[in-house]
Design a protein around this motif. Structure first.
Motif, PDB file in Angstrom:
ATOM      1  N   HIS A  15       0.885  13.909   1.554  1.00 22.28           N
ATOM      2  CA  HIS A  15       0.834  12.540   2.049  1.00 22.28           C
ATOM      3  C   HIS A  15      -0.303  11.779   1.369  1.00 22.28           C
ATOM      4  N   PRO A  16      -0.109  10.490   1.124  1.00 27.09           N
ATOM      5  CA  PRO A  16      -1.207   9.709   0.539  1.00 27.09           C
ATOM      6  C   PRO A  16      -2.326   9.520   1.558  1.00 27.09           C
ATOM      7  N   GLY A  17      -3.529   9.429   1.054  1.00 27.70           N
ATOM      8  CA  GLY A  17      -4.687   9.186   1.904  1.00 27.70           C
ATOM      9  C   GLY A  17      -5.757   8.479   1.099  1.00 27.70           C
ATOM     10  N   GLU A  18      -6.895   8.272   1.707  1.00 31.10           N
ATOM     11  CA  GLU A  18      -8.004   7.611   1.031  1.00 31.10           C
ATOM     12  C   GLU A  18      -8.385   8.390  -0.221  1.00 31.10           C
ATOM     13  N   GLY A  19      -8.137   7.811  -1.404  1.00 30.65           N
ATOM     14  CA  GLY A  19      -8.472   8.457  -2.666  1.00 30.65           C
ATOM     15  C   GLY A  19      -7.534   9.581  -3.075  1.00 30.65           C
ATOM     16  N   THR A  20      -6.446   9.771  -2.330  1.00 26.62           N
ATOM     17  CA  THR A  20      -5.492  10.851  -2.605  1.00 26.62           C
ATOM     18  C   THR A  20      -4.097  10.266  -2.762  1.00 26.62           C
ATOM     19  N   PRO A  33      -7.105  -0.159  -6.952  1.00 29.84           N
ATOM     20  CA  PRO A  33      -8.026  -1.232  -6.572  1.00 29.84           C
ATOM     21  C   PRO A  33      -7.319  -2.589  -6.592  1.00 29.84           C
ATOM     22  N   GLY A  34      -7.826  -3.489  -5.765  1.00 31.60           N
ATOM     23  CA  GLY A  34      -7.279  -4.840  -5.743  1.00 31.60           C
ATOM     24  C   GLY A  34      -6.037  -4.990  -4.899  1.00 31.60           C
ATOM     25  N   GLY A  35      -5.812  -4.079  -3.937  1.00 28.82           N
ATOM     26  CA  GLY A  35      -4.655  -4.204  -3.053  1.00 28.82           C
ATOM     27  C   GLY A  35      -3.329  -3.965  -3.742  1.00 28.82           C
ATOM     28  N   SER A  83       0.839  -1.197   0.000  1.00 29.71           N
ATOM     29  CA  SER A  83       0.000   0.000   0.000  1.00 29.71           C
ATOM     30  C   SER A  83       0.872   1.245   0.000  1.00 29.71           C
ATOM     31  N   ALA A  84       0.270   2.352  -0.346  1.00 26.08           N
ATOM     32  CA  ALA A  84       0.972   3.637  -0.306  1.00 26.08           C
ATOM     33  C   ALA A  84       1.475   3.913   1.108  1.00 26.08           C
ATOM     34  N   ALA A  85       0.702   3.532   2.110  1.00 20.73           N
ATOM     35  CA  ALA A  85       1.104   3.759   3.501  1.00 20.73           C
ATOM     36  C   ALA A  85       2.376   2.991   3.863  1.00 20.73           C
ATOM     37  N   GLN A  86       2.633   1.867   3.212  1.00 16.48           N
ATOM     38  CA  GLN A  86       3.852   1.105   3.459  1.00 16.48           C
ATOM     39  C   GLN A  86       5.050   1.697   2.713  1.00 16.48           C
ATOM     40  N   HIS A 131      16.949   5.100 -11.739  1.00 16.11           N
ATOM     41  CA  HIS A 131      15.629   5.286 -11.131  1.00 16.11           C
ATOM     42  C   HIS A 131      14.874   3.969 -11.018  1.00 16.11           C
ATOM     43  N   GLN A 132      15.088   3.053 -11.962  1.00 18.29           N
ATOM     44  CA  GLN A 132      14.458   1.736 -11.834  1.00 18.29           C
ATOM     45  C   GLN A 132      15.032   1.000 -10.630  1.00 18.29           C
ATOM     46  N   ALA A 133      16.330   1.128 -10.415  1.00 14.80           N
ATOM     47  CA  ALA A 133      16.945   0.514  -9.236  1.00 14.80           C
ATOM     48  C   ALA A 133      16.370   1.128  -7.954  1.00 14.80           C
ATOM     49  N   TRP A 134      16.095   2.444  -7.969  1.00 14.73           N
ATOM     50  CA  TRP A 134      15.497   3.090  -6.806  1.00 14.73           C
ATOM     51  C   TRP A 134      14.100   2.512  -6.553  1.00 14.73           C
ATOM     52  N   LEU A 135      13.296   2.397  -7.606  1.00 18.83           N
ATOM     53  CA  LEU A 135      11.958   1.821  -7.458  1.00 18.83           C
ATOM     54  C   LEU A 135      12.020   0.377  -6.953  1.00 18.83           C
ATOM     55  N   ASP A 136      12.875  -0.422  -7.551  1.00 16.13           N
ATOM     56  CA  ASP A 136      12.997  -1.822  -7.152  1.00 16.13           C
ATOM     57  C   ASP A 136      13.442  -1.934  -5.687  1.00 16.13           C
ATOM     58  N   GLY A 137      14.398  -1.101  -5.292  1.00 11.15           N
ATOM     59  CA  GLY A 137      14.845  -1.107  -3.907  1.00 11.15           C
ATOM     60  C   GLY A 137      13.766  -0.643  -2.949  1.00 11.15           C
ATOM     61  N   LEU A 138      13.018   0.365  -3.332  1.00 10.50           N
ATOM     62  CA  LEU A 138      11.919   0.882  -2.521  1.00 10.50           C
ATOM     63  C   LEU A 138      10.852  -0.193  -2.295  1.00 10.50           C
ATOM     64  N   VAL A 139      10.467  -0.876  -3.360  1.00  7.74           N
ATOM     65  CA  VAL A 139       9.466  -1.946  -3.248  1.00  7.74           C
ATOM     66  C   VAL A 139      10.004  -3.079  -2.378  1.00  7.74           C
ATOM     67  N   GLY A 140      11.260  -3.455  -2.594  1.00 10.07           N
ATOM     68  CA  GLY A 140      11.856  -4.520  -1.769  1.00 10.07           C
ATOM     69  C   GLY A 140      11.895  -4.146  -0.304  1.00 10.07           C
ATOM     70  N   ALA A 141      12.251  -2.912  -0.011  1.00  9.36           N
ATOM     71  CA  ALA A 141      12.301  -2.458   1.382  1.00  9.36           C
ATOM     72  C   ALA A 141      10.901  -2.437   1.991  1.00  9.36           C
ATOM     73  N   ALA A 142       9.898  -2.036   1.215  1.00  9.18           N
ATOM     74  CA  ALA A 142       8.525  -2.026   1.720  1.00  9.18           C
ATOM     75  C   ALA A 142       8.043  -3.443   2.015  1.00  9.18           C
ATOM     76  N   ARG A 143       8.416  -4.372   1.176  1.00  9.09           N
ATOM     77  CA  ARG A 143       8.017  -5.773   1.396  1.00  9.09           C
ATOM     78  C   ARG A 143       8.653  -6.341   2.663  1.00  9.09           C
TER      79      ARG A 143
END
Length: 172
Positions: free
Chosen positions: A91-96, A126-128, A32-35, A158-170
């Motif tokens: 900051h992300p929020g419901e619908g934002t 949608p869909g988690g 999620s955005a919150a993660q 920047h792709q490495a940044w995205l991949d690292g960000l997703v990995g860290a969130a997981r």
């Protein structure tokens, strides 16, 4: 039908009007955005998942969490630390979507001068699923030199940044 949000661009940095522009995006299920958001806005975490950033500092004593108007500096892509300022933060929020943009500048001769806008958008879908979009416009000769390289180091970085960000969130 679902519509996705877009980066808000100041006129000076419109994609395609500078010397280098890249766009990278991931859409990931199970996050999620919150993660993701705290890992993006807390600069003390960047070096833990992205190896193309160094020497992060806050000259006015702010930080390490980014906020609207905060000034900071960091080194990336072999440049000495660039002077940066957060110009958009929502900051992300419901619908934002979460929105983060900073300008980064390097003064100097025409061969050294660089002016950048790096923007991020983090939104729940949608869909988690979460969507993370990052785009950057660069102006200046160093930017034109980066754009001419193959493979494009900014696109790959920047792709490495995205991949690292997703990995860290997981993993958090």
């Amino acid at each position: 039908m679902t519509t996705q949000n877009a980066i808000t661009w100041p006129e000076r940095y419109l994609p395609g009007t500078g010397d280098n522009f890249v766009s990278n995006e991931v859409v990931v299920a199970g996050l999620s955005a919150a993660q993701v958001w705290p890992l993006l806005t807390d600069t003390s975490r960047w070096e833990g998942y992205y190896d193309n950033v160094a020497d992060i500092s806050f000259p006015a004593g702010d930080g390490p969490v980014l906020s609207q108007g905060v000034h900071f500096s960091f080194g990336t892509f072999g440049f000495p630390p660039l002077d940066a300022e957060v110009v958009e933060l929502q900051h992300p929020g419901e619908g934002t979507p979460g929105r983060l943009s900073w300008t980064a500048k390097q003064e100097g001769t025409p061969d050294e001068k660089l002016d950048v806008l790096h923007a991020w958008l983090v939104e729940d879908l949608p869909g988690g699923r979460v969507r993370v979009l990052t785009q950057e416009t660069q102006i200046g000769r160093p930017a034109a030199e980066l754009a001419a390289q193959r493979p494009n180091p900014m696109l790959n970085g920047h792709q490495a940044w995205l991949d690292g960000l997703v990995g860290a969130a997981r993993n958090s």
